[in-house]
Enzyme design. Structure first.
Site, PDB file in Angstrom:
ATOM      1  N   HIS A  22      -7.491   4.588   8.583  1.00 22.93           N
ATOM      2  CA  HIS A  22      -7.477   3.189   8.141  1.00 22.93           C
ATOM      3  C   HIS A  22      -6.557   2.418   9.070  1.00 22.93           C
ATOM      4  CE1 HIS A  22      -7.788  -0.153   5.232  1.00 22.93           C
ATOM      5  NE2 HIS A  22      -6.551  -0.425   5.646  1.00 22.93           N
ATOM      6  N   CYS A  23      -7.122   1.450   9.786  1.00 17.30           N
ATOM      7  CA  CYS A  23      -6.360   0.696  10.778  1.00 17.30           C
ATOM      8  C   CYS A  23      -5.878  -0.611  10.159  1.00 17.30           C
ATOM      9  CB  CYS A  23      -7.227   0.408  12.002  1.00 17.30           C
ATOM     10  SG  CYS A  23      -6.358  -0.515  13.297  1.00 17.30           S
ATOM     11  N   VAL A  24      -4.559  -0.809  10.154  1.00 13.32           N
ATOM     12  CA  VAL A  24      -4.009  -2.031   9.577  1.00 13.32           C
ATOM     13  C   VAL A  24      -4.221  -3.230  10.486  1.00 13.32           C
ATOM     14  CG1 VAL A  24      -2.280  -0.812   8.209  1.00 13.32           C
ATOM     15  CG2 VAL A  24      -1.736  -1.502  10.559  1.00 13.32           C
ATOM     16  N   SER A  68      -9.214  -2.576   8.015  1.00 13.25           N
ATOM     17  CA  SER A  68     -10.444  -1.884   7.659  1.00 13.25           C
ATOM     18  C   SER A  68     -10.346  -0.447   8.151  1.00 13.25           C
ATOM     19  CB  SER A  68     -11.661  -2.581   8.278  1.00 13.25           C
ATOM     20  OG  SER A  68     -12.859  -1.881   7.985  1.00 13.25           O
TER      21      SER A  68
END
Length: 455
Positions: A308-310, A314
């Site tokens: 999960h990329c901040v 998303s």
């Protein structure tokens, strides 16, 4: 001959005032005295429905707020404010922070606001003196990491990092146009090339923020088996397993225990000819294919989830992994090009590496000091993105996702290489070229592993 009479019967379980009249010889019901539901009044541009379900106005954002009054009273009297009170205050502020919009005021996510105000202030303060620059540029990554771990521990979605990234791009470009271009060292061709790189970054980010490959519960859309319900399964051959609650996967689903359901127990579909490894997600109530994971922040399962990329708020999965890598690559190239142009303008006749650490007279005027501070801020961001890009390249070369790396480290099942920089699980890797070929074809067709490769 008399006319046939009509019979009237009340509707079972309905409103007593509503009756159905049927004529003899006719099976068509006729509704009478239908209860009219009151229509809701349309909201004006400044009105909204608050979290309590009541109509409120933007101008009354500071009225009738017991949580804010209690917090202010405690701050004035130097009393401690409990975490529950702070959480209620933040919820109230986020609910009342709205902007006028058509058909009702829209809520503004409070996490996007701090970068818009704090980043220009910090960078301009850091331009006043060399020591201030060291303190500010050191504290910014520390604050960002602290906020990341705070939100990650609470498993909350936040737009802070997406806002920080987009506003950093815009503000760096603004400083470049205002302070660097007027000095005359950057020609139209170089400026057009940098602008094109900026637009390509935004386009790649837009593609990366798309659907990463969410797995939806087919039972929520249609109870009957259909082609759309088999989206979350790997299909091979004429036999297709339907992934919906209550299905009989050779006794795999109907015979599971609550303990196995809570753990998301893994199992192999015995009836499948390929014996594809699948597991049951108790939260999403669906069967996940191999390499799919449940994201605790997004609350859904993602096909071939990497992490999960901040920065894009998303997940990075099967459908957007390529766009994510492309966005990182374009950002690194554009950022390094902009850093080179800026240093060549404010520190002439010096190499980029030398000017980055030794640029005499750069704090003589505020314009060059601001440019130099922005260069170091860009270097810090670029170094962090370069590390992420390097890890991604290594994982792709070994055909392993970041989620699988973390699991292998916890279970001590992976091999550490190059001082721990590389973690090889040895589960899906088929050689450097075949791994990159599989990555280049993600989202186009399912990649099937031989039966003996599934562990």
């Amino acid at each position: 001959m008399g006319t046939a009479g009509a019979q009237t019967a009340p509707v079972l379980g309905g409103d007593p005032a509503v009756e159905i009249t049927t004529e003899r010889g006719s099976m068509k019901p006729v509704k009478k005295n239908k209860a009219e539901e009151p229509e809701l009044e349309p909201l004006c541009c400044c009105e909204y429905i608050d979290r309590n379900g009541e109509k409120n106005h933007v101008a009354a954002c500071l009225c009738d707020c017991q949580d804010l009054d209690e917090g202010c009273d405690r701050w004035i009297t130097c009393k401690s404010v409990g975490p529950e009170t702070c959480e209620r205050i933040m919820d109230t502020i986020s609910d009342r922070l709205r902007i006028p919009w058509l058909r009702g005021a829209r809520k503004v996510n409070i996490s996007i606001l701090p970068p818009l105000f704090l980043l220009p202030v910090f960078l301009r303060v850091a331009s006043w003196h060399f020591l201030l620059g060291v303190v500010v540029l050191t504290s910014l990554p520390v604050l960002a990491l602290w906020y990341y771990y705070l939100t990650h521990r609470r498993k909350e979605q936040t737009l802070f990092f997406l806002s920080l990234g987009l506003f950093s791009l815009g503000y760096m470009y603004y400083v470049f146009l205002q302070e660097v271009v007027p000095k005359g060292r950057v020609g139209p061709t170089r400026l057009a090339l940098l602008t094109c790189g900026l637009f390509l970054i935004l386009l790649a980010l837009y593609r990366a923020k798309g659907n990463p490959g969410y797995l939806r519960n087919p039972a929520s859309n249609d109870r009957s088996p259909s082609g759309s319900q088999t989206e979350c399964l790997i299909r091979k051959g004429p036999d297709k397993t339907k992934g919906f609650p209550g299905a009989d996967l050779s006794g795999g689903l109907n015979n599971r225990t609550p303990k196995d359901e809570a753990k998301g127990s893994c199992r192999t579909a015995a009836g499948s000819p390929t014996k594809v490894k699948e597991d049951w997600c108790a939260r999403c109530q669906l069967v996940r294919p191999a390499r799919a994971w449940h994201c605790r922040i997004c609350g859904v399962c993602v096909k071939r989830m990497d992490h999960h990329c901040v920065w894009i708020n998303s997940c990075v999965g099967e459908s957007n992994h390529q766009a994510f890598i492309l966005a990182l690559l374009i950002f690194l190239l554009t950022s390094m090009y902009g850093i080179t142009l800026t240093l060549d303008t404010i520190c002439r006749d010096r190499s980029v590496f030398t000017a980055l650490f030794y640029c005499p007279g750069v704090y003589a005027n505020y314009s060059s000091a601001l440019c130099f501070t922005c260069v170091w801020y860009s270097v810090i961001i670029t170094a962090g993105m370069a590390y992420i890009f390097l890890i991604q390249l290594i994982n792709i070369s070994y055909n392993v996702t970041e989620r699988e790396v973390q699991q292998a480290l916890r279970q001590k099942t992976g091999r550490r290489l190059l001082c721990g920089l590389v973690v090889d699980t040895g589960q899906y890797s088929r050689g450097f070229l075949r791994n990159w070929h599989q990555f280049s074809t993600l989202g186009t067709h399912p990649f099937h592993h031989p039966a003996e490769d599934i562990v």
